[in-house]
Design a protein around this motif. Structure first.
Motif, PDB file in Angstrom:
ATOM      1  N   UNK A 353       0.807  -1.216   0.000  1.00  0.00           N
ATOM      2  CA  UNK A 353       0.000   0.000   0.000  1.00  0.00           C
ATOM      3  C   UNK A 353       0.847   1.276   0.000  1.00  0.00           C
ATOM      4  N   UNK A 354       2.152   1.148   0.261  1.00  0.00           N
ATOM      5  CA  UNK A 354       2.973   2.359   0.368  1.00  0.00           C
ATOM      6  C   UNK A 354       4.175   2.363  -0.574  1.00  0.00           C
ATOM      7  N   UNK A 355       4.552   1.197  -1.122  1.00  0.00           N
ATOM      8  CA  UNK A 355       5.694   1.128  -2.029  1.00  0.00           C
ATOM      9  C   UNK A 355       5.243   0.637  -3.394  1.00  0.00           C
ATOM     10  N   UNK A 356       5.878   1.153  -4.427  1.00  0.00           N
ATOM     11  CA  UNK A 356       5.494   0.766  -5.782  1.00  0.00           C
ATOM     12  C   UNK A 356       6.169  -0.524  -6.219  1.00  0.00           C
ATOM     13  N   UNK A 357       7.357  -0.806  -5.704  1.00  0.00           N
ATOM     14  CA  UNK A 357       8.069  -2.019  -6.110  1.00  0.00           C
ATOM     15  C   UNK A 357       9.172  -2.296  -5.101  1.00  0.00           C
ATOM     16  N   UNK A 358       9.959  -3.337  -5.385  1.00  0.00           N
ATOM     17  CA  UNK A 358      11.151  -3.615  -4.581  1.00  0.00           C
ATOM     18  C   UNK A 358      10.846  -4.276  -3.259  1.00  0.00           C
ATOM     19  N   UNK A 359      10.789  -3.478  -2.196  1.00  0.00           N
ATOM     20  CA  UNK A 359      10.733  -4.025  -0.841  1.00  0.00           C
ATOM     21  C   UNK A 359       9.365  -4.542  -0.447  1.00  0.00           C
ATOM     22  N   UNK A 360       8.388  -4.458  -1.319  1.00  0.00           N
ATOM     23  CA  UNK A 360       7.027  -4.748  -0.875  1.00  0.00           C
ATOM     24  C   UNK A 360       6.644  -6.223  -0.961  1.00  0.00           C
ATOM     25  N   UNK A 361       7.490  -7.100  -1.529  1.00  0.00           N
ATOM     26  CA  UNK A 361       7.082  -8.491  -1.715  1.00  0.00           C
ATOM     27  C   UNK A 361       8.262  -9.448  -1.583  1.00  0.00           C
ATOM     28  N   UNK A 362       7.925 -10.738  -1.351  1.00  0.00           N
ATOM     29  CA  UNK A 362       8.889 -11.829  -1.340  1.00  0.00           C
ATOM     30  C   UNK A 362       8.412 -12.902  -2.303  1.00  0.00           C
ATOM     31  N   UNK A 363       9.355 -13.517  -3.006  1.00  0.00           N
ATOM     32  CA  UNK A 363       9.031 -14.612  -3.916  1.00  0.00           C
ATOM     33  C   UNK A 363       9.381 -15.929  -3.224  1.00  0.00           C
ATOM     34  N   UNK A 364       8.370 -16.750  -2.984  1.00  0.00           N
ATOM     35  CA  UNK A 364       8.579 -18.052  -2.348  1.00  0.00           C
ATOM     36  C   UNK A 364       8.763 -19.117  -3.424  1.00  0.00           C
ATOM     37  N   UNK A 365       9.852 -19.894  -3.290  1.00  0.00           N
ATOM     38  CA  UNK A 365      10.188 -20.919  -4.279  1.00  0.00           C
ATOM     39  C   UNK A 365      10.419 -22.248  -3.567  1.00  0.00           C
ATOM     40  N   UNK A 366      10.665 -23.288  -4.361  1.00  0.00           N
ATOM     41  CA  UNK A 366      10.855 -24.630  -3.816  1.00  0.00           C
ATOM     42  C   UNK A 366      12.057 -24.693  -2.880  1.00  0.00           C
ATOM     43  N   UNK A 367      11.930 -25.485  -1.828  1.00  0.00           N
ATOM     44  CA  UNK A 367      13.048 -25.706  -0.916  1.00  0.00           C
ATOM     45  C   UNK A 367      14.181 -26.432  -1.637  1.00  0.00           C
ATOM     46  N   UNK A 368      15.421 -26.168  -1.239  1.00  0.00           N
ATOM     47  CA  UNK A 368      16.525 -26.976  -1.774  1.00  0.00           C
ATOM     48  C   UNK A 368      16.442 -28.403  -1.242  1.00  0.00           C
ATOM     49  N   UNK A 369      16.980 -29.338  -2.014  1.00  0.00           N
ATOM     50  CA  UNK A 369      17.042 -30.744  -1.586  1.00  0.00           C
ATOM     51  C   UNK A 369      18.474 -31.238  -1.776  1.00  0.00           C
ATOM     52  N   UNK A 370      19.137 -31.539  -0.681  1.00  0.00           N
ATOM     53  CA  UNK A 370      20.508 -32.050  -0.736  1.00  0.00           C
ATOM     54  C   UNK A 370      20.484 -33.563  -0.586  1.00  0.00           C
ATOM     55  N   UNK A 371      21.186 -34.263  -1.487  1.00  0.00           N
ATOM     56  CA  UNK A 371      21.188 -35.724  -1.476  1.00  0.00           C
ATOM     57  C   UNK A 371      22.225 -36.251  -0.495  1.00  0.00           C
ATOM     58  N   UNK A 372      21.852 -37.320   0.180  1.00  0.00           N
ATOM     59  CA  UNK A 372      22.778 -37.971   1.108  1.00  0.00           C
ATOM     60  C   UNK A 372      23.846 -38.743   0.337  1.00  0.00           C
ATOM     61  N   UNK A 373      24.976 -39.006   1.000  1.00  0.00           N
ATOM     62  CA  UNK A 373      26.030 -39.813   0.387  1.00  0.00           C
ATOM     63  C   UNK A 373      25.514 -41.233   0.160  1.00  0.00           C
ATOM     64  N   UNK A 374      25.900 -41.863  -0.954  1.00  0.00           N
ATOM     65  CA  UNK A 374      25.552 -43.280  -1.154  1.00  0.00           C
ATOM     66  C   UNK A 374      26.102 -44.130  -0.004  1.00  0.00           C
TER      67      UNK A 374
END
Length: 473
Positions: A353-374
């Motif tokens: 309601x007070x900013x036109x761009x930049x600081x007003x939002x966050x983009x949520x994306x998929x979590x990282x997935x780290x593979x275990x050692x064989x």
């Protein structure tokens, strides 16, 4: 004949009731007062405390006890009366003493036409004091939680606080004998004339604490500052699980004691997390986690989206781009509004309601997935350690990732979408996890942490490096 019998029985019942009433009345007239509870049991030296006395045989009318209730030798004037069982009276000031710091204790004495009773518990006259206040500054919109220090701040029947003419709303449930908690009001008079923020910062001249008949003051206790503003927020991508450390730039940030960052969908707060103020113009906030399944259900309900949601793994393999629109790549990433809870400052609750761009939002994306050692164990033969996974850099860079081998750091040198590279220490660390707890395989555990919320135990590392010995000549 039957009618005569009924009439006789009725007359007998009436006689019994009348006799019982007369006996009860006689008992009340001739039985001394019984005091079962007195509250509160302490008040200021100046008096003015409403004391409630409960019990029985406390007279048949108010005139029976009016002028007949004393705390020690100090009259307690009747304020409210309930026949025989309850009296509320207001204390007078305590007797004069040579030392105002000395507390005084007296029994409560109640006299009725039937007799006099003194309480076994005693009422204490105390000398209320105010010595300090913290914090000493807060926004003009109010909402700052003040902690007022002193002595006997929880005695009496009524307590209030004011910053000059502005009430500070007391929270008695969080207060104690040495601390009074109150919340500042909006200082609207400081911004009514002229330019917004004119006259700020403004120093409050006097804090006044009133405990019944006692008034205590403290000079120049608090400063009203302009409301904080948010100017910049970075980075702007975060995993669904949150915890990524965000840097926030703004003004007057240090006027807020416990700021929180929030993420919102259509002004509805989904979650929040606590921020840490670093200076007047900078603070750090871990991104709040968002329940992906709940959010997607809300979006389907609002937008009529299809029930089927793309599988995260499949979507990640087909595209490395992060969608910034909820309608694209639906379910894998979404842009949410950002706001801040900063006392009663309304202008930062939703930055859209007070900013036109930049600081007003966050983009949520998929979590990282780290593979275990064989097989859970990896042989390390020198050089670098490579850890594989998916979505590793969608919402993180080198500085967001921490890799430990036992309690030692593995310095991250590269972070790509499917691979992390780090340099282990030269010697094999002791056989522990990152907290120094011993491991069952007698090998150091490799752990990857992303932000504050994500932890991935990768497996154990065994050093097998061939040492080259110098050849004698």
């Amino acid at each position: 004949m039957h009618v005569v019998v009924v009439a006789a029985v009725f007359a007998a019942v009436v006689v019994v009731v009348v006799v019982a009433s007369l006996l009860k009345l006689s008992h009340l007239k001739h039985a001394s007062p019984i005091l079962t509870q007195i509250q509160p049991l302490a008040g200021p030296l100046e008096g003015g405390t409403l004391v409630t006395i409960e019990g029985s045989n406390l007279g048949l009318r108010e005139e029976d006890v009016q002028g007949n209730i004393f705390i020690g030798e100090v009259l307690c004037k009747v304020h409210e009366y309930h026949v025989s069982v309850k009296i509320t009276c207001r204390t007078g000031p305590a007797p004069a003493l040579t030392s105002a710091s000395q507390d005084m204790q007296f029994p409560v004495r109640v006299t009725t036409p039937a007799g006099t009773t003194r309480s076994t518990v005693k009422f204490t006259y105390t000398n209320v004091s105010v010595t300090g206040v913290w914090p000493t500054r807060g926004p003009v919109s109010g909402g700052t939680v003040l902690s007022i220090s002193g002595r006997f701040l929880n005695v009496g029947s009524h307590v209030s606080a004011e910053l000059d003419h502005l009430p500070c709303i007391v929270n008695k449930t969080q207060s104690s004998s040495h601390r009074l908690v109150c919340v500042t009001s909006r200082a609207s008079g400081l911004t009514e004339s002229g330019k917004e923020g004119e006259g700020l910062p403004a120093t409050v001249k006097t804090l006044t604490v009133t405990v019944d008949g006692a008034r205590r003051t403290l000079a120049s206790p608090f400063i009203y500052t302009p409301d904080p503003k948010i100017l910049e927020l970075k980075p702007r991508h975060t995993p669904w699980s949150g915890g990524r450390l965000l840097t926030v730039h703004g003004t007057q940030l240090d006027a807020i004691q416990s700021p929180r960052i929030t993420v919102l969908l259509h002004d509805h707060v989904l979650n929040s997390s606590m921020c840490r103020v670093l200076s007047h113009d900078q603070m750090e906030c871990p991104s709040p986690c968002v329940n992906r399944a709940v959010l997607l259900a809300m979006l389907r309900e609002r937008r009529g989206a299809p029930e089927a949601v793309p599988e995260p793994r499949a979507a990640a393999r087909t595209s490395h781009k992060v969608s910034r629109s909820p309608r694209q790549n639906f379910g894998n990433s979404i842009t949410l509004d950002v706001g801040f809870i900063m006392d009663n400052v309304a202008s930062v609750r939703n930055l859209r309601h007070v900013l036109s761009s930049g600081a007003r939002s966050l983009v949520y994306v998929l979590d990282p997935e780290y593979r275990s050692f064989p097989n859970g164990i990896k042989l390390y033969k020198g050089d670098t350690l490579v850890i594989e996974g998916e979505n590793l850099n969608l919402a993180s860079d080198d500085s967001d990732v921490n890799v430990t081998i036992g309690t030692k750091q593995c310095n991250v040198t590269s972070l790509a979408l499917t691979q992390l590279v780090c340099t282990p220490p030269e010697l094999q660390p002791p056989p522990t996890d990152e907290l120094g707890r011993s491991t069952v395989l007698d090998l150091p555990l490799v752990v990857v942490r992303m932000g504050q919320n994500l932890r991935f135990p990768i497996g154990y590392l065994r050093y097998e490096m061939i040492k080259v010995c110098p050849v004698a000549r």
